[in-house]
Design an enzyme around this catalytic site. Structure first.
Site, PDB file in Angstrom:
ATOM      1  CB  SER A  69     -13.650  16.575  30.280  1.00  0.00           C
ATOM      2  OG  SER A  69     -14.848  16.335  30.990  1.00  0.00           O
ATOM      3  CE  LYS A  70     -20.994  18.789  28.885  1.00  0.00           C
ATOM      4  NZ  LYS A  70     -22.162  19.188  28.082  1.00  0.00           N
ATOM      5  NE  ARG A  71     -19.752  14.204  32.561  1.00  0.00           N
ATOM      6  CZ  ARG A  71     -20.151  12.938  32.537  1.00  0.00           C
ATOM      7  NH1 ARG A  71     -19.418  12.005  33.119  1.00  0.00           N
ATOM      8  NH2 ARG A  71     -21.273  12.598  31.921  1.00  0.00           N
ATOM      9  CG  ASN A  72     -12.116  16.755  34.128  1.00  0.00           C
ATOM     10  OD1 ASN A  72     -12.705  16.296  35.099  1.00  0.00           O
ATOM     11  ND2 ASN A  72     -11.551  15.975  33.215  1.00  0.00           N
ATOM     12  N   GLY A  73     -13.957  21.243  34.004  1.00  0.00           N
ATOM     13  CA  GLY A  73     -13.828  22.692  33.979  1.00  0.00           C
ATOM     14  C   GLY A  73     -13.122  23.256  32.776  1.00  0.00           C
TER      15      GLY A  73
END
Length: 475
Positions: free
Chosen positions: A248-252
């Site tokens: 996930s891009k939200r988790n870097g």
């Protein structure tokens, strides 16, 4: 019927690997069947909109070679291809759906709706406003009362549909909530806009994550209420970071742009993500995009989640780097040679590096010693396999300096033979000459080339200068 697929990303930032894989599968389904691949921008969620993200979408697809046949920038027969420019279309169909009985006007506030449902207990919102007679609802709207349009779900029993990956699926209608289709600002929600757009754009195959399996019956009800045929569904499992966590891009986690910045080749990234959920049925692992267009089939998509393995991608990237022509690798490597001394022959450097790097991002760390020899411990000269240590280096480097000083031909092949001859003359092993020389020239335990390769790269003058400095350090 002509196969038509669409990639419909939201412009919310960099291109996530999972989104790029979805685009790739949509593209391959279309191209493997002589069909059309469309690009559609879903920008109705204005809160998540990121300036410049649409350009990133264009750039990413072009970089990997996935050209679209219709889209916002090139047009087509079914535009506009940006959802915010289709607002009137959604409004028209939403009100029409109300007339058909598939939706209703809702005057509940968001807080009221949220209070009625409980995700943990699987209690869905069943809207009391659907009991309001249509004429009464229209009068309240005419009087200026705020409203949304919600889906009406009155069916009982089970919804049944077929998915190309997971097979026949049954979901109880009681598990579906009567979600918003058209918001109070006149913009549609994802659920409604996709159905309308996919129908009007004649989309035949929809690829999306398997998290949408449970909500697909809601889409199918809209298709049924309008009397439309729904597309073929291709739900794919997620790309995982590990056994428990989604990538996930939200988790870097790395985006496509992050990987390119780190020196991964776009062709290698596409090859790798194609295999994250698809099996070619053979042992072959290296495929160009043209190869994939010829052999890709939906039937070989997997149901199990795929774990993103950066080690495997790095190995594959190394295969692609080694397959490049010398000229192409040199062009790609040049931006990584920042501030390289003028005495360095960059073409020879590239030729030396190409068989030894896995990513372009490896280059700075592998070449930093070419600018200057770092401080190093004399213990670095110790190597049991080569039978060397600081004393061996101290004894042999002066003879190496004298031998190399006398050479006018400065090529790897010539220097290597000369130093082999020196080892024979001195009665020592080749490694007791070459290993100390490599440490003296680099100050590093590992280098992208051997001693004579480094000597050729940095040139005769710098080679002799570094040997003299090493001799002084050993005294």
């Amino acid at each position: 019927m002509k196969v038509r697929t669409r990639f419909a990303p939201s412009p919310t930032g960099y291109m996530h690997i999972g989104n790029l894989r979805t685009a790739l599968y949509e593209y391959l389904i279309a191209k493997a069947n002589d069909g059309d691949f469309l690009l559609r921008i879903e920008d109705t969620d204005q809160k998540r909109y990121v300036e410049g993200a649409t350009d990133i979408i264009y750039s990413t697809l072009k970089t990997v070679g996935m050209d679209w046949d219709e889209g916002p920038d090139i047009g087509g027969n079914y535009g506009p291809y940006i959802q915010s420019e289709r607002k009137n279309i959604y409004g028209e169909y939403a009100h029409k759906l109300v007339e058909l009985g598939g939706a209703h006007y809702c005057f509940c506030s968001k807080d009221e709706a949220d209070e009625e449902k409980n995700e943990e207990l699987n209690i869905k919102f069943k809207d009391p406003c659907k009991l309001i007679p249509l004429e009464e609802a229209k009068k309240r709207i005419a009087a200026g009362e705020p409203y949304v349009i919600r889906q009406t779900i009155n069916k009982k029993g089970k919804s049944k549909y077929h998915d190309e990956v997971y097979g026949d699926i049954e979901i109880d209608y009681d598990e579906l909530d009567e979600g918003v289709l058209l918001k109070s600002d006149g913009l549609p929600t994802y659920n409604f806009a996709n159905v309308v757009d996919d129908h009007l754009m004649k989309i035949t195959h929809v690829v999306r994550g398997n998290e949408y399996i449970s909500s697909t019956p809601k889409y199918n009800l809209i298709y049924e209420d309008f009397g439309w045929e729904h597309p073929l569904y291709v739900h794919v499992p997620p790309v995982m970071k590990d056994a428990q966590h989604k990538l996930s891009k939200r988790n870097g986690d790395a985006s496509f742009q992050d990987l390119v910045t780190k020196g991964y080749l776009p062709e290698a990234i596409i090859n790798y993500i194609a295999l994250l959920g698809w099996n070619p049925g053979t042992e072959q692992e290296i495929f160009s995009l043209d190869d994939l267009k010829k052999i890709f089939t939906v039937e070989r998509l997997n149901r199990s989640p795929a774990i993103f393995d950066i080690t495997k991608l790095t190995w594959m990237n190394g295969c692609y780097i080694r397959a490049l022509s010398e000229e192409k690798f040199h062009e790609l490597a040049k931006p990584y040679y920042n501030d390289m001394p003028s005495n360095i022959d960059l073409k020879i450097l590239s030729k030396t590096l190409q068989p030894r790097v896995e990513t372009l991002g490896d280059i700075p760390n592998q070449t930093d010693f070419l600018k200057s020899v770092p401080e190093y411990d004399l213990e670095l000269y110790s190597n049991k396999k080569m039978k060397t240590d600081a004393e061996v280096a101290k004894a042999n480097l002066p003879s190496i300096l004298e031998t190399l000083s006398a050479q006018s031909e400065w090529t790897n092949e010539h220097l290597f033979e000369i130093l082999k001859g020196l080892a024979e003359k001195m009665g020592v092993k080749n490694g007791q000459i070459l290993y100390p020389l490599r440490i003296a020239l680099s100050g590093k335990e590992t280098t992208p080339g051997g001693a004579t390769e480094i000597a050729v790269i940095i040139g005769k003058d710098e080679t002799l200068k570094r040997i003299k400095s090493a001799i002084q350090k050993l005294d």
